[in-house]
Design a protein around this motif. Sequence first.
Motif, PDB file in Angstrom:
ATOM      1  N   LEU A   1       0.768  -1.485   0.242  1.00  0.00           N
ATOM      2  CA  LEU A   1      -0.219   0.170   0.278  1.00  0.00           C
ATOM      3  C   LEU A   1       0.617   1.363   0.050  1.00  0.00           C
ATOM      4  N   VAL A   2       2.702   1.498  -0.407  1.00  0.00           N
ATOM      5  CA  VAL A   2       2.890   2.329   0.361  1.00  0.00           C
ATOM      6  C   VAL A   2       3.120   3.344  -1.056  1.00  0.00           C
ATOM      7  N   GLY A   3       2.767   2.655  -2.410  1.00  0.00           N
ATOM      8  CA  GLY A   3       2.545   3.582  -3.583  1.00  0.00           C
ATOM      9  C   GLY A   3       1.376   3.996  -3.712  1.00  0.00           C
ATOM     10  N   ARG A   4       0.642   3.606  -3.442  1.00  0.00           N
ATOM     11  CA  ARG A   4      -0.966   4.055  -2.929  1.00  0.00           C
ATOM     12  C   ARG A   4      -1.725   5.670  -1.765  1.00  0.00           C
ATOM     13  N   TYR A   5      -0.207   4.711  -0.563  1.00  0.00           N
ATOM     14  CA  TYR A   5      -1.042   5.592   0.363  1.00  0.00           C
ATOM     15  C   TYR A   5      -0.193   6.708   1.132  1.00  0.00           C
ATOM     16  N   GLY A   6       1.582   6.751   0.984  1.00  0.00           N
ATOM     17  CA  GLY A   6       2.191   7.265   1.243  1.00  0.00           C
ATOM     18  C   GLY A   6       2.576   8.076   1.319  1.00  0.00           C
ATOM     19  N   GLU A   7       2.331   8.924  -0.039  1.00  0.00           N
ATOM     20  CA  GLU A   7       2.125  10.514  -0.028  1.00  0.00           C
ATOM     21  C   GLU A   7       1.368  10.866   0.729  1.00  0.00           C
ATOM     22  N   LYS A   8       0.135  10.131   0.816  1.00  0.00           N
ATOM     23  CA  LYS A   8      -1.161  10.760   1.360  1.00  0.00           C
ATOM     24  C   LYS A   8      -1.006  10.659   2.908  1.00  0.00           C
ATOM     25  N   VAL A   9       0.121  10.409   3.997  1.00  0.00           N
ATOM     26  CA  VAL A   9      -0.068   9.895   5.016  1.00  0.00           C
ATOM     27  C   VAL A   9       1.369  11.294   5.284  1.00  0.00           C
ATOM     28  N   ARG A  10       2.225  11.288   4.287  1.00  0.00           N
ATOM     29  CA  ARG A  10       3.175  12.372   4.770  1.00  0.00           C
ATOM     30  C   ARG A  10       2.122  13.786   4.904  1.00  0.00           C
ATOM     31  N   ARG A  11       1.646  13.682   3.414  1.00  0.00           N
ATOM     32  CA  ARG A  11       0.922  15.057   3.680  1.00  0.00           C
ATOM     33  C   ARG A  11      -0.381  15.201   4.836  1.00  0.00           C
ATOM     34  N   THR A  12      -1.432  14.291   5.337  1.00  0.00           N
ATOM     35  CA  THR A  12      -1.754  13.915   6.877  1.00  0.00           C
ATOM     36  C   THR A  12      -1.132  14.677   7.532  1.00  0.00           C
ATOM     37  N   ILE A  13       0.396  13.550   7.644  1.00  0.00           N
ATOM     38  CA  ILE A  13       0.731  14.522   9.078  1.00  0.00           C
ATOM     39  C   ILE A  13       1.676  15.989   8.653  1.00  0.00           C
ATOM     40  N   GLY A  14       1.601  16.366   8.043  1.00  0.00           N
ATOM     41  CA  GLY A  14       1.908  17.795   7.428  1.00  0.00           C
ATOM     42  C   GLY A  14       1.302  18.760   8.184  1.00  0.00           C
ATOM     43  N   THR A  15       0.190  18.164   7.634  1.00  0.00           N
ATOM     44  CA  THR A  15      -1.419  19.423   7.725  1.00  0.00           C
ATOM     45  C   THR A  15      -1.543  19.457   9.706  1.00  0.00           C
ATOM     46  N   ALA A  16      -1.019  17.755  10.115  1.00  0.00           N
ATOM     47  CA  ALA A  16      -1.070  18.402  11.222  1.00  0.00           C
ATOM     48  C   ALA A  16      -0.208  18.122  11.947  1.00  0.00           C
ATOM     49  N   ILE A  17       0.301  18.495  11.520  1.00  0.00           N
ATOM     50  CA  ILE A  17       1.904  20.120  12.099  1.00  0.00           C
ATOM     51  C   ILE A  17       1.593  21.254  12.450  1.00  0.00           C
ATOM     52  N   ALA A  18       1.062  21.583  11.138  1.00  0.00           N
ATOM     53  CA  ALA A  18       0.249  23.771  10.496  1.00  0.00           C
ATOM     54  C   ALA A  18      -0.029  23.460  11.812  1.00  0.00           C
ATOM     55  N   ARG A  19      -0.861  22.573  12.443  1.00  0.00           N
ATOM     56  CA  ARG A  19      -2.540  23.265  13.185  1.00  0.00           C
ATOM     57  C   ARG A  19      -1.545  23.247  14.202  1.00  0.00           C
ATOM     58  N   GLY A  20      -0.630  22.312  14.788  1.00  0.00           N
ATOM     59  CA  GLY A  20      -0.407  21.981  16.068  1.00  0.00           C
ATOM     60  C   GLY A  20      -0.712  21.003  16.857  1.00  0.00           C
ATOM     61  N   ASP A  21      -0.719  20.161  16.291  1.00  0.00           N
ATOM     62  CA  ASP A  21      -1.307  18.644  16.811  1.00  0.00           C
ATOM     63  C   ASP A  21      -0.269  17.345  16.372  1.00  0.00           C
ATOM     64  N   ILE A  22       0.962  17.670  16.692  1.00  0.00           N
ATOM     65  CA  ILE A  22       2.470  17.057  15.670  1.00  0.00           C
ATOM     66  C   ILE A  22       3.480  17.653  16.457  1.00  0.00           C
TER      67      ILE A  22
ATOM     68  N   THR B   1      -5.613  13.325  14.716  1.00  0.00           N
ATOM     69  CA  THR B   1      -4.547  13.110  13.554  1.00  0.00           C
ATOM     70  C   THR B   1      -4.901  11.557  13.420  1.00  0.00           C
ATOM     71  N   LEU B   2      -5.093  10.632  14.834  1.00  0.00           N
ATOM     72  CA  LEU B   2      -5.729   8.864  14.453  1.00  0.00           C
ATOM     73  C   LEU B   2      -6.908   9.421  14.004  1.00  0.00           C
ATOM     74  N   THR B   3      -8.149  10.011  14.219  1.00  0.00           N
ATOM     75  CA  THR B   3      -9.060  10.002  12.712  1.00  0.00           C
ATOM     76  C   THR B   3      -8.727  10.282  11.639  1.00  0.00           C
ATOM     77  N   GLU B   4      -8.055  11.418  11.531  1.00  0.00           N
ATOM     78  CA  GLU B   4      -7.775  11.934  10.140  1.00  0.00           C
ATOM     79  C   GLU B   4      -7.035  10.014   9.570  1.00  0.00           C
ATOM     80  N   LEU B   5      -5.346   9.391   9.578  1.00  0.00           N
ATOM     81  CA  LEU B   5      -5.223   8.477   9.179  1.00  0.00           C
ATOM     82  C   LEU B   5      -6.199   7.532   9.191  1.00  0.00           C
ATOM     83  N   SER B   6      -7.230   7.257  10.212  1.00  0.00           N
ATOM     84  CA  SER B   6      -7.722   5.976  10.275  1.00  0.00           C
ATOM     85  C   SER B   6      -8.666   5.420   9.242  1.00  0.00           C
ATOM     86  N   GLU B   7      -8.670   6.149   7.654  1.00  0.00           N
ATOM     87  CA  GLU B   7      -9.436   6.646   7.103  1.00  0.00           C
ATOM     88  C   GLU B   7      -8.932   5.996   5.953  1.00  0.00           C
ATOM     89  N   MET B   8      -7.655   5.915   6.117  1.00  0.00           N
ATOM     90  CA  MET B   8      -7.137   4.752   4.932  1.00  0.00           C
ATOM     91  C   MET B   8      -6.551   3.869   5.716  1.00  0.00           C
TER      92      MET B   8
END
Length: 82
Positions: free
Chosen positions: A15-36, A63-70
């Motif tokens: 699943l890395v090819g399909r979801y690797g970049e999406k996970v990184r974007r989700t983490i980046g968004t969480a960093i931007a809002r101060g959750d990570i 963040t877990l809620t967003e990542l759990s969608e994948m």
Amino acid sequence: MAVIYGILLSVPEKLVGRYGEKVRRTIGTAIARGDIITFTWAEYRGDLAFVILASSREGAERTLTELSEMPVYVKIIGIEGG
């Protein structure tokens, strides 16, 4: 006693090819809002793994809620300190 919250995340090799970049974007968004606060990642036998330090329990849960969608393995951990 203080507790530090984090997230363990693993993306299976198939699943890395399909979801690797999406996970990184989700983490980046969480960093931007101060959750990570910070994270680190590694590849192991094709799998992609992340260890993420959250700013609070609420931030980790949001963040877990967003990542759990994948279709990835994700879990909140709490580390007790003195």
